[in-house]
Write a protein that holds these residues in place. Structure first.
Motif, PDB file in Angstrom:
ATOM      1  N   UNK A 304      63.987  23.818 -62.459  1.00  0.00           N
ATOM      2  CA  UNK A 304      65.256  23.770 -63.170  1.00  0.00           C
ATOM      3  C   UNK A 304      66.415  24.167 -62.275  1.00  0.00           C
ATOM      4  N   UNK A 305      66.165  25.072 -61.338  1.00  0.00           N
ATOM      5  CA  UNK A 305      67.217  25.524 -60.432  1.00  0.00           C
ATOM      6  C   UNK A 305      67.260  24.751 -59.127  1.00  0.00           C
ATOM      7  N   UNK A 306      66.366  23.779 -58.941  1.00  0.00           N
ATOM      8  CA  UNK A 306      66.342  22.993 -57.722  1.00  0.00           C
ATOM      9  C   UNK A 306      65.007  23.115 -57.013  1.00  0.00           C
ATOM     10  N   UNK A 307      64.874  22.378 -55.903  1.00  0.00           N
ATOM     11  CA  UNK A 307      63.630  22.366 -55.134  1.00  0.00           C
ATOM     12  C   UNK A 307      63.482  23.665 -54.351  1.00  0.00           C
ATOM     13  N   UNK A 308      62.226  24.064 -54.128  1.00  0.00           N
ATOM     14  CA  UNK A 308      61.918  25.235 -53.332  1.00  0.00           C
ATOM     15  C   UNK A 308      61.519  24.793 -51.931  1.00  0.00           C
ATOM     16  N   UNK A 309      62.065  25.412 -50.897  1.00  0.00           N
ATOM     17  CA  UNK A 309      61.723  24.986 -49.525  1.00  0.00           C
ATOM     18  C   UNK A 309      60.280  25.328 -49.190  1.00  0.00           C
ATOM     19  N   UNK A 310      59.617  24.399 -48.501  1.00  0.00           N
ATOM     20  CA  UNK A 310      58.245  24.605 -48.060  1.00  0.00           C
ATOM     21  C   UNK A 310      58.116  24.093 -46.632  1.00  0.00           C
ATOM     22  N   UNK A 311      57.310  24.777 -45.845  1.00  0.00           N
ATOM     23  CA  UNK A 311      57.010  24.363 -44.480  1.00  0.00           C
ATOM     24  C   UNK A 311      55.503  24.477 -44.287  1.00  0.00           C
ATOM     25  N   UNK A 312      54.927  23.540 -43.562  1.00  0.00           N
ATOM     26  CA  UNK A 312      53.472  23.411 -43.489  1.00  0.00           C
ATOM     27  C   UNK A 312      53.020  23.344 -42.033  1.00  0.00           C
ATOM     28  N   UNK A 313      51.999  24.139 -41.724  1.00  0.00           N
ATOM     29  CA  UNK A 313      51.334  24.082 -40.423  1.00  0.00           C
ATOM     30  C   UNK A 313      50.109  23.188 -40.555  1.00  0.00           C
ATOM     31  N   UNK A 314      50.028  22.166 -39.706  1.00  0.00           N
ATOM     32  CA  UNK A 314      48.937  21.185 -39.770  1.00  0.00           C
ATOM     33  C   UNK A 314      48.131  21.278 -38.480  1.00  0.00           C
ATOM     34  N   UNK A 315      46.820  21.470 -38.618  1.00  0.00           N
ATOM     35  CA  UNK A 315      45.905  21.556 -37.481  1.00  0.00           C
ATOM     36  C   UNK A 315      45.007  20.327 -37.513  1.00  0.00           C
ATOM     37  N   UNK A 316      45.079  19.520 -36.469  1.00  0.00           N
ATOM     38  CA  UNK A 316      44.277  18.302 -36.393  1.00  0.00           C
ATOM     39  C   UNK A 316      42.881  18.631 -35.862  1.00  0.00           C
ATOM     40  N   UNK A 317      41.871  18.011 -36.477  1.00  0.00           N
ATOM     41  CA  UNK A 317      40.496  18.266 -36.048  1.00  0.00           C
ATOM     42  C   UNK A 317      39.627  17.027 -36.185  1.00  0.00           C
ATOM     43  N   UNK A 318      38.689  16.871 -35.244  1.00  0.00           N
ATOM     44  CA  UNK A 318      37.686  15.809 -35.289  1.00  0.00           C
ATOM     45  C   UNK A 318      36.305  16.444 -35.211  1.00  0.00           C
ATOM     46  N   UNK A 319      35.400  15.927 -36.022  1.00  0.00           N
ATOM     47  CA  UNK A 319      34.050  16.479 -36.048  1.00  0.00           C
ATOM     48  C   UNK A 319      33.280  16.066 -34.787  1.00  0.00           C
TER      49      UNK A 319
END
Length: 494
Positions: A304-319
């Motif tokens: 209701x008051x607007x969007x909340x900021x979010x930041x994401x750490x992404x770790x790439x991996x292969x099996x």
């Protein structure tokens, strides 16, 4: 008349045939006494009046003074005010994304007309992932450290009462970004958490640092197992809106040349991964450089008051697929390939052929159960499941072919059909294994990071290996088949 008025005030009435003196004497100390000469109706009425006076005197006492009424009115006003405050707090709590370590405080704002102008503050984030372990179908355990930096107001930059590194005396009165972990599940183990002030690029900045461990929710896709790749994600989210806070990577605080050094691995300014300490590195190849994404408007409806900021750490991996290829796929390929030995036996020996096929079917089913233990329970099939189920289906087709050839056709026709079916099944199984080998080689060549050769060269090398495997294996199967046929013929003649 005074006696009568006293009787009426006490709730006692006269009967027509009663004497006034008797009625007056019948009331003593506020209680009616029975007259022996009175009739039954009068006695009954007097008993009812006694019960009525008992209920009145045993109930709540009446308020006889104006002071008592005013005190009760004031108490009711206090109770109503308290209930209104509780409702207000509950309404605010339902809209709040609070964290135990942060103090909820309104940002500095200036009222201009009907709109509120809020100063947008930039918060610089940095991560250091210490360990990754215990991967399940929907989560992963992470031990990490993160840091939040934000610039202090102008009036606190050159304050004489505080040195350049002296923190404020009371953090509850200072602005804080109110940031916490968004995709964490279960309990969080906080090892240490602290606030302070230090100098960064010539500016006096406040910081919040946190070290701990928790289980983070993930959306893994294991459909390509054991040749799959995935992303491990850690998300931070602020309670404040995007009009008040902006979450960015820590590299934005420094010179652009610092990012170049970070990409080469020569700088510790940005987010880092301690890959050598990961327990997960025994089964996954992890990229040493994480990726920072702004996921503020990704798949989340604004409040209701607007969007909340979010930041994401992404770790790439292969099996790492070598273990599964050599211990699961290759062993199963040998089990199914041994079933083709039945084509070296005459079609009339049905029992011996079925004994071989059924024994291999049981071995294939046992191998399938062992492969299922290497993964959590999934609602879909993986590449390995499809390969193993395809091999079991081929064994079932082979058993049906042996029964049909031995029971529905004569010996000469059955031998011809058996030969055609045998070669057909051999070619199909060979093509399947060549394709699996290509998947393995492609997965190994497309390593994380910058490859030693270009993608076109990798694709050409893989195709060339596949062609060599197909051309080389076909003559081997042909020689194996006719060698077995010659051996059985010589054995029968002997």
């Amino acid at each position: 008349m005074s006696g009568v008025g006293q009787h009426r005030g006490r709730g006692v009435t006269e009967s027509p045939g009663s004497d006034n003196s008797e009625a007056t004497g019948s009331v003593q100390d506020g209680h009616a006494q029975e007259n022996p000469a009175a009739g039954p109706q009068q006695k009954t009425k007097r008993k009812m009046m006694k019960k009525k006076r008992g209920r009145v005197t045993s109930g709540t006492p009446s308020l006889t003074s104006e002071t008592d009424i005013q005190a009760l009115h004031g108490t009711m006003l206090e109770v109503n005010a308290h209930l209104a405050e509780i409702k207000h707090q509950m309404r605010r709590g339902s809209e709040r994304y609070a964290f135990a370590s942060d103090v909820v405080r309104k940002p500095h704002a200036e009222e201009v007309g009907d709109e509120t102008q809020v100063e947008t503050r930039t918060v610089y984030t940095r991560f250091n992932v210490i360990n990754l372990h215990d991967v399940t179908a929907v989560s992963v355990n992470v031990r990490l450290y993160y840091e939040l930096l934000w610039e202090l107001p102008v009036e606190q930059q050159n304050t004489k009462s505080h040195g350049p590194l002296d923190p404020p005396s009371d953090w509850t009165k200072e602005w804080q970004p109110q940031v916490g972990m968004d995709n964490i599940t279960g309990e969080v183990l906080t090892v240490r958490e602290w606030l302070g002030v230090e100098m960064h690029v010539g500016r006096r900045m406040a910081f919040k640092r946190w070290i701990g461990e928790g289980t983070f929710q993930q959306t893994f896709d294991f459909s390509e197992f054991p040749f799959d790749s995935t992303e491990f994600k850690i998300t931070l989210r602020s309670h404040l809106t995007t009009r008040e806070v902006k979450l960015v990577d820590n590299l934005a605080l420094h010179d652009p040349t610092e990012k170049t050094r970070w990409l080469r691995g020569d700088s510790n300014v940005g987010s880092v991964l301690s890959v050598d300490k990961f327990q997960l590195s025994h089964y996954w190849r992890i990229d040493h450089l994480p990726e920072i994404r702004d996921t503020t408007h990704l798949g989340v409806e604004p409040g209701l008051k607007g969007a909340r900021p979010r930041i994401q750490l992404v770790i790439q991996g292969k099996r790492k697929a070598q273990y599964y290829y050599y211990n699961s796929i290759l062993i199963f390929m040998v089990i199914v390939s041994l079933s083709f030995s039945v084509f070296c036996m005459p079609v009339t020996q049905l029992s011996e052929r079925l004994n071989i096929v059924m024994s291999l079917v049981l071995s294939a089913v046992a191998h399938k159960l062992l492969c299922a233990e290497q993964l959590p329970d999934l609602p879909y099939l993986t590449y390995l499941d499809g390969y193993v189920l395809g091999g079991v289906g081929l064994l079932c087709v082979l058993a049906i072919e042996c029964i049909v050839c031995a029971t529905l056709f004569d010996t000469v026709t059955a031998e011809s059909i058996d030969t055609v079916c045998g070669w057909g099944l051999v070619v199909i199984w060979l093509a399947v294994n060549v394709y699996v080998y290509w998947l393995h080689q492609n997965h190994q060549s497309a390593a994380i990071g910058t490859p030693s050769t270009s993608s076109s060269e990798i694709a050409w090398n893989v195709r060339w290996d596949v062609m060599l495997a197909g051309v080389g294996c076909a003559p081997l199967w042909y020689c194996f088949y006719w060698g077995c046929m010659w051996g059985f013929t010589e054995l029968e003649n002997w």
